[in-house]
Enzyme design. Sequence first.
Site, mmCIF file in Angstrom:
data_model
loop_
_atom_site.group_PDB
_atom_site.id
_atom_site.type_symbol
_atom_site.label_atom_id
_atom_site.label_comp_id
_atom_site.label_asym_id
_atom_site.label_seq_id
_atom_site.Cartn_x
_atom_site.Cartn_y
_atom_site.Cartn_z
ATOM 1 C CE LYS A 108 -4.278 -2.074 2.113
ATOM 2 N NZ LYS A 108 -4.871 -2.004 3.326
ATOM 3 C CB SER A 130 6.100 6.785 20.244
ATOM 4 O OG SER A 130 6.445 5.133 19.399
#
Length: 272
Positions: free
Chosen positions: A71, A157
């Site tokens: 993708k 994160s």
Amino acid sequence: MNTFGPEKLYGIIGHPLGHTMSPLLHNWGFGEFGIPAVYMAWPTEPDKVASFMQTFRNLPISGASVTIPHKLSVMNYIDQLTERAEAVGAVNTLYWRGDKIVGDNTDAAGVSEPLRSCCSQVEKALLIGAGGAARAAIFGLKSLDIKNIYITNRTRSKADDLASEFGISTIDWEDRGDQHFDLIVNSTALGMSGKNEKINPMIMDHQDSKTTVYDLVYNPMETVLIKEARAKGCRVMHGIEMFLHQGMEQFRIWTGKDLDALKARELLLAHL
Ligand code: NAP
């Protein structure tokens, strides 16, 4: 660009492709509308993406679906990106506009469209997970004008990065079960068949009949999250809806036709 031959050619690239239901959906759709077209599965290893895109450009291929792990890499070989593909940062659909190959993304529609009719009251949503599917989910949720969208992820994160990129808020993984949400979307691999099948991504103590739970995992259909949500009286939505609606949007792009969602869902459920 496809100009010769009566039968148009479409297909999907990904690796591995063993389980894909895309050929089933699109070939059925072509049959429903009497469109002379065929949709094939083209398993493509990562180092073959460049040569596939050369083939796409030179052979009469009218459009393609793109799935994991291509993708991002296909973006190097296309001529134009749609606004939504650019925002999601990934391409799952290729089509021609004149002599240009366009990269689009219908995964976000796979998240937003099943929710559109039922979730006009949603003010506070939690997205669990911060991988590739999460990017499309955030774009989809934002398109529904949900006021407060929170994201939580095991690796904090990654949630923080997506939160700052898309202007949403982060909740600590350990605190995700501490409050009520109107909508919970699971985009992690937790609940998927295999080693994670028995793991619920959410702690459901504060959820009730006012919560909608949309689990993007669709193998199995009845995930541990769906089962627990049902037991709490929540409204549930299965991952098959994402597959169905991203595919319906691709079909619309390629043919201008709307598949019958009820019949298409029946087809996929019979297959599963
Ligand atoms: P991905 O990019 O690999 O992201 C995986 C996500 O799962 C990350 O947030 C990861 O957290 C989390 N995760 C994995 N193992 C975990 C664990 N043991 N505990 C907590 N979190 C864990 O994958 P993706 O492409 O986003 O796909 C995610 C899921 O979405 C897939 O499993 C698939 O079932 C579903 N999906 C469904 C459709 C559909 O059509 N319905 C389409 C695409 C994807 P970390 O960042 O901490 O590793």
